[in-house]
Design a protein around this motif. Structure first.
Motif, mmCIF file in Angstrom:
data_model
loop_
_atom_site.group_PDB
_atom_site.id
_atom_site.type_symbol
_atom_site.label_atom_id
_atom_site.label_comp_id
_atom_site.label_asym_id
_atom_site.label_seq_id
_atom_site.Cartn_x
_atom_site.Cartn_y
_atom_site.Cartn_z
ATOM 1 N N ASP A 34 0.835 -1.139 0.059
ATOM 2 C CA ASP A 34 0.011 -0.198 -0.225
ATOM 3 C C ASP A 34 1.011 1.144 0.029
ATOM 4 O OD1 ASP A 34 -2.314 1.654 0.264
ATOM 5 O OD2 ASP A 34 -2.695 0.943 2.070
ATOM 6 N N ILE A 35 0.438 2.308 -0.571
ATOM 7 C CA ILE A 35 1.156 3.378 -0.533
ATOM 8 C C ILE A 35 0.334 4.384 0.432
ATOM 9 C CG2 ILE A 35 1.795 5.528 -2.130
ATOM 10 C CD1 ILE A 35 1.789 3.670 -4.285
ATOM 11 N N LEU A 36 1.100 5.098 1.235
ATOM 12 C CA LEU A 36 0.602 6.114 2.194
ATOM 13 C C LEU A 36 0.739 7.401 2.244
ATOM 14 C CD1 LEU A 36 1.495 3.703 5.451
ATOM 15 C CD2 LEU A 36 -0.654 3.636 3.999
ATOM 16 N N GLY A 37 1.868 7.818 1.316
ATOM 17 C CA GLY A 37 2.202 9.032 1.236
ATOM 18 C C GLY A 37 3.517 9.304 0.195
ATOM 19 N N THR A 38 3.976 10.743 0.281
ATOM 20 C CA THR A 38 5.162 11.067 -0.183
ATOM 21 C C THR A 38 6.067 11.858 0.687
ATOM 22 O OG1 THR A 38 4.171 12.900 -1.516
ATOM 23 C CG2 THR A 38 4.273 10.704 -2.895
ATOM 24 N N TYR A 39 7.245 12.095 0.335
ATOM 25 C CA TYR A 39 8.187 12.833 0.865
ATOM 26 C C TYR A 39 9.327 13.350 0.028
ATOM 27 C CZ TYR A 39 11.875 14.371 4.188
ATOM 28 O OH TYR A 39 12.817 14.942 4.852
ATOM 29 N N ASN A 40 9.407 14.597 0.088
ATOM 30 C CA ASN A 40 10.611 15.294 -0.701
ATOM 31 C C ASN A 40 11.466 15.864 0.220
ATOM 32 O OD1 ASN A 40 12.170 16.600 -2.500
ATOM 33 N ND2 ASN A 40 10.521 17.559 -3.949
ATOM 34 N N PRO A 41 12.906 15.301 0.481
ATOM 35 C CA PRO A 41 13.835 15.812 1.425
ATOM 36 C C PRO A 41 14.304 17.181 0.923
ATOM 37 C CG PRO A 41 14.618 14.028 0.126
ATOM 38 C CD PRO A 41 13.297 14.066 -0.215
ATOM 39 N N LYS A 42 14.540 17.418 -0.360
ATOM 40 C CA LYS A 42 14.783 18.767 -0.917
ATOM 41 C C LYS A 42 14.028 20.027 -0.514
ATOM 42 C CE LYS A 42 18.450 17.352 -3.405
ATOM 43 N NZ LYS A 42 19.772 17.865 -3.094
ATOM 44 N N SER A 43 12.685 19.678 -0.690
ATOM 45 C CA SER A 43 11.764 21.044 -0.323
ATOM 46 C C SER A 43 11.112 20.818 1.142
ATOM 47 C CB SER A 43 10.673 21.161 -1.271
ATOM 48 O OG SER A 43 9.878 20.125 -1.393
ATOM 49 N N LYS A 44 11.313 19.522 1.879
ATOM 50 C CA LYS A 44 10.757 19.073 3.070
ATOM 51 C C LYS A 44 9.355 18.991 2.901
ATOM 52 C CE LYS A 44 14.666 19.811 5.193
ATOM 53 N NZ LYS A 44 15.669 18.794 4.911
ATOM 54 N N GLU A 45 8.720 18.580 1.644
ATOM 55 C CA GLU A 45 7.309 18.736 1.484
ATOM 56 C C GLU A 45 6.918 17.125 1.889
ATOM 57 O OE1 GLU A 45 4.218 18.400 -2.082
ATOM 58 O OE2 GLU A 45 6.022 19.411 -2.380
ATOM 59 N N LEU A 46 5.919 16.971 2.831
ATOM 60 C CA LEU A 46 5.480 15.557 3.305
ATOM 61 C C LEU A 46 3.850 15.808 3.234
ATOM 62 C CD1 LEU A 46 6.240 13.250 5.115
ATOM 63 C CD2 LEU A 46 5.743 14.513 7.101
ATOM 64 N N GLN A 47 3.554 14.559 2.391
ATOM 65 C CA GLN A 47 2.126 14.218 2.368
ATOM 66 C C GLN A 47 1.955 13.060 2.675
ATOM 67 O OE1 GLN A 47 1.198 14.826 -1.697
ATOM 68 N NE2 GLN A 47 1.452 17.038 -1.590
ATOM 69 N N ILE A 48 1.098 12.673 3.831
ATOM 70 C CA ILE A 48 0.768 11.366 4.491
ATOM 71 C C ILE A 48 -0.809 11.521 4.601
ATOM 72 C CG2 ILE A 48 0.890 9.972 6.252
ATOM 73 C CD1 ILE A 48 3.836 11.087 6.982
ATOM 74 N N ASP A 49 -1.365 10.261 4.360
ATOM 75 C CA ASP A 49 -2.633 9.710 4.702
ATOM 76 C C ASP A 49 -2.605 9.341 5.901
ATOM 77 O OD1 ASP A 49 -5.167 8.913 4.843
ATOM 78 O OD2 ASP A 49 -5.194 7.947 3.035
ATOM 79 N N VAL A 50 -3.008 9.877 7.012
ATOM 80 C CA VAL A 50 -2.927 9.737 8.489
ATOM 81 C C VAL A 50 -3.719 8.537 8.703
ATOM 82 C CG1 VAL A 50 -3.072 10.633 10.861
ATOM 83 C CG2 VAL A 50 -2.217 11.996 9.334
ATOM 84 N N GLU A 51 -4.866 8.610 8.208
ATOM 85 C CA GLU A 51 -6.032 7.422 8.674
ATOM 86 C C GLU A 51 -5.486 6.040 8.090
ATOM 87 O OE1 GLU A 51 -8.568 7.863 10.308
ATOM 88 O OE2 GLU A 51 -8.276 10.056 10.469
ATOM 89 N N LYS A 52 -4.955 6.061 7.030
ATOM 90 C CA LYS A 52 -4.203 4.994 6.482
ATOM 91 C C LYS A 52 -3.107 4.303 7.441
ATOM 92 C CE LYS A 52 -4.991 4.332 1.606
ATOM 93 N NZ LYS A 52 -4.277 4.384 0.199
ATOM 94 N N VAL A 53 -2.282 5.270 8.017
ATOM 95 C CA VAL A 53 -1.134 5.053 8.791
ATOM 96 C C VAL A 53 -1.520 4.365 10.044
ATOM 97 C CG1 VAL A 53 0.808 6.123 10.093
ATOM 98 C CG2 VAL A 53 0.581 6.792 7.668
#
Length: 76
Positions: A34-53
């Protein structure tokens, strides 16, 4: 055992990671359950589906130390 971990995407010197649920013995960039989200370390952008986690954690999935810190950051 399943783990919540990072799967490397992107290109050379511009990594982007997907936060995925995968079997503990599978390859880093192998098949994910399953895919829960994405993380970009350069821009510190973080998207997580908290309910799935929360759902996967209740099922017994173990996050890696780096993913655990990202989840903690997303919950604040």
């Amino acid at each position: 055992m399943v783990k919540i971990r990072l799967k490397k995407m992107g290109r050379k010197k511009l990594p982007v990671y997907k936060i995925v649920v995968a079997e503990a013995m599978s390859k880093r960039d192998g098949r994910a359950v399953d895919i829960l989200g994405t993380y970009n370390p350069k821009s510190k952008e973080l998207q997580i589906d908290v309910e799935k986690v929360k759902e996967w954690l209740s099922k017994g999935a173990q996050p890696t130390p780096r993913v655990a810190s990202l989840i903690k950051r997303a919950l604040q």
